[in-house]
Write a protein that holds these residues in place. Structure first.
Motif, PDB file in Angstrom:
ATOM      1  N   VAL A  26      10.003   5.822  -4.123  1.00 28.75           N
ATOM      2  CA  VAL A  26       9.596   4.418  -4.057  1.00 28.75           C
ATOM      3  C   VAL A  26      10.528   3.690  -3.095  1.00 28.75           C
ATOM      4  O   VAL A  26      11.751   3.709  -3.273  1.00 28.75           O
TER       5      VAL A  26
ATOM      6  N   GLN B 291       6.520   0.324  -1.235  1.00 26.55           N
ATOM      7  CA  GLN B 291       5.585   1.429  -0.969  1.00 26.55           C
ATOM      8  C   GLN B 291       5.927   2.643  -1.823  1.00 26.55           C
ATOM      9  O   GLN B 291       7.096   3.043  -1.887  1.00 26.55           O
ATOM     10  N   VAL B 292       4.915   3.181  -2.471  1.00 25.08           N
ATOM     11  CA  VAL B 292       5.053   4.433  -3.210  1.00 25.08           C
ATOM     12  C   VAL B 292       4.651   5.562  -2.272  1.00 25.08           C
ATOM     13  O   VAL B 292       3.628   5.487  -1.600  1.00 25.08           O
TER      14      VAL B 292
ATOM     15  N   THR C 250      -0.567   4.620   7.815  1.00 27.54           N
ATOM     16  CA  THR C 250       0.268   3.962   6.789  1.00 27.54           C
ATOM     17  C   THR C 250       1.699   3.718   7.240  1.00 27.54           C
ATOM     18  O   THR C 250       2.523   3.259   6.450  1.00 27.54           O
TER      19      THR C 250
ATOM     20  N   LYS D 192       3.254   9.043  -1.144  1.00 26.67           N
ATOM     21  CA  LYS D 192       2.269  10.022  -1.577  1.00 26.67           C
ATOM     22  C   LYS D 192       2.201  11.186  -0.594  1.00 26.67           C
ATOM     23  O   LYS D 192       2.441  11.010   0.603  1.00 26.67           O
TER      24      LYS D 192
ATOM     25  N   ASP E   8       0.842  -1.196   0.000  1.00 23.36           N
ATOM     26  CA  ASP E   8       0.000   0.000   0.000  1.00 23.36           C
ATOM     27  C   ASP E   8       0.881   1.251   0.000  1.00 23.36           C
ATOM     28  O   ASP E   8       2.052   1.220   0.390  1.00 23.36           O
ATOM     29  N   ASP E   9       0.299   2.373  -0.408  1.00 19.59           N
ATOM     30  CA  ASP E   9       1.048   3.627  -0.435  1.00 19.59           C
ATOM     31  C   ASP E   9       1.432   4.075   0.968  1.00 19.59           C
ATOM     32  O   ASP E   9       0.689   3.859   1.934  1.00 19.59           O
TER      33      ASP E   9
END
Length: 284
Positions: free
Chosen positions: A263, A276-277, A177, A279, A110-111
């Motif tokens: 990333v 994980q990207v 997150t 954001k 997940d981000d």
């Protein structure tokens, strides 16, 4: 055995990995939670899958956190000598303990959302332990009997919140997150030597952390025994065991931190990898 949870956020189903394929075990297991780990869930599942006709799952499915939300995440700080050195901290005489909010848990891919007003969001690849049997005042000799398995964890940290906001570390560790867990839980029999596992992390393809659990200051049995002197560990609880050198806070000549578009990829021998990207925070 390798345990996964798959599906959309909030609607994950339990599954297993066999010979690299995903299978749905929701007909046999409600979820990988306290009741599962605290009962005979693992042993029963091992027996039941031999005779069950399990549906195969598309491997493009989203993976959720590898266990249902536990009662607590207990973190051990500064548990690698090289990480203590890079942060100019003394080697702890006893384990440093802090909590991470369970609301920070997300799936392994997940981000990562940078928190509102954050300037110093950092990364930490860690080996995490999943408790499989209630533990209170446990001896080191018996500590391994209380483990269900091991899992990959990225202990994201907001260093300003953690170190500059006049409070315990939990403030910098618990943002939404900040606890991707997975891709899977490996039961103890899957890991031949938990004290000899390579763990690594990259940001935008550049290797920043490359360590080994052989360099833990406090080993796995000691950590379980030690923590159980102060609190009861419940089945499904997570102990995350510290990170090696290479975090953003320790970069030379100047620390640097994550920004939107970055990333992060990480992994541990025998426990897979995650990605994980990053954001930016949005009010929407």
């Amino acid at each position: 055995m390798k345990l996964i949870r798959f599906g959309e956020p909030g609607a994950e189903k339990p599954g297993i990995i066999v010979d690299g394929k995903y299978f749905d075990v929701s007909s046999l297991v409600t979820d990988y939670n306290e009741a599962f780990f605290g009962g005979d869930g693992l042993e029963k599942l091992k027996k039941d899958i031999d005779s069950a006709d399990l549906p195969e799952v598309d491997q493009n499915v989203r993976l959720g956190a590898a266990l249902a939300r536990p009662s607590k995440i207990i973190c051990v700080g500064l548990n690698y000598k090289d990480h203590a050195a890079e942060t100019n901290a003394p080697i702890p005489a006893e384990p440093i303990l802090f909590f991470k909010a369970t609301s920070a848990i997300v799936g392994p891919n997940d981000d990562l959302v940078i928190p509102k007003n954050s300037k110093k969001t950092d990364w930490e690849v860690e080996l995490a332990i999943v408790i499989g049997k209630k533990a209170s005042y446990v001896s080191e000799e018996n500590a391994l009997d209380h483990i269900a398995g091991y899992v990959l964890h990225n202990d994201y940290s907001e260093r300003e919140f953690q170190l500059e906001r006049n409070g315990q570390w939990v403030k910098g560790k618990s943002c939404d997150t900040f606890a991707p867990i997975g891709p899977f839980i490996a039961t103890q029999d899957e890991i031949s030597d938990v004290h000899n596992l390579r763990l690594w992390l990259t940001v935008n393809g550049k290797t920043l952390q490359d360590g080994n659990t052989s360099n833990l200051i406090f080993n796995v049995p000691f950590m379980i025994s030690y923590i159980s002197q102060f609190m009861t560990l419940l089945p499904g609880d997570v102990i995350t065991t510290g990170t090696p050198a290479g975090v953003g806070l320790g970069q030379k000549p100047d620390p640097w931190y994550l920004k939107a578009g970055d990333v992060v990829e990480l992994g541990i021998d025998g426990l897979g990898s995650s990605k994980q990207v990053v954001k930016a925070y949005s009010e929407n």
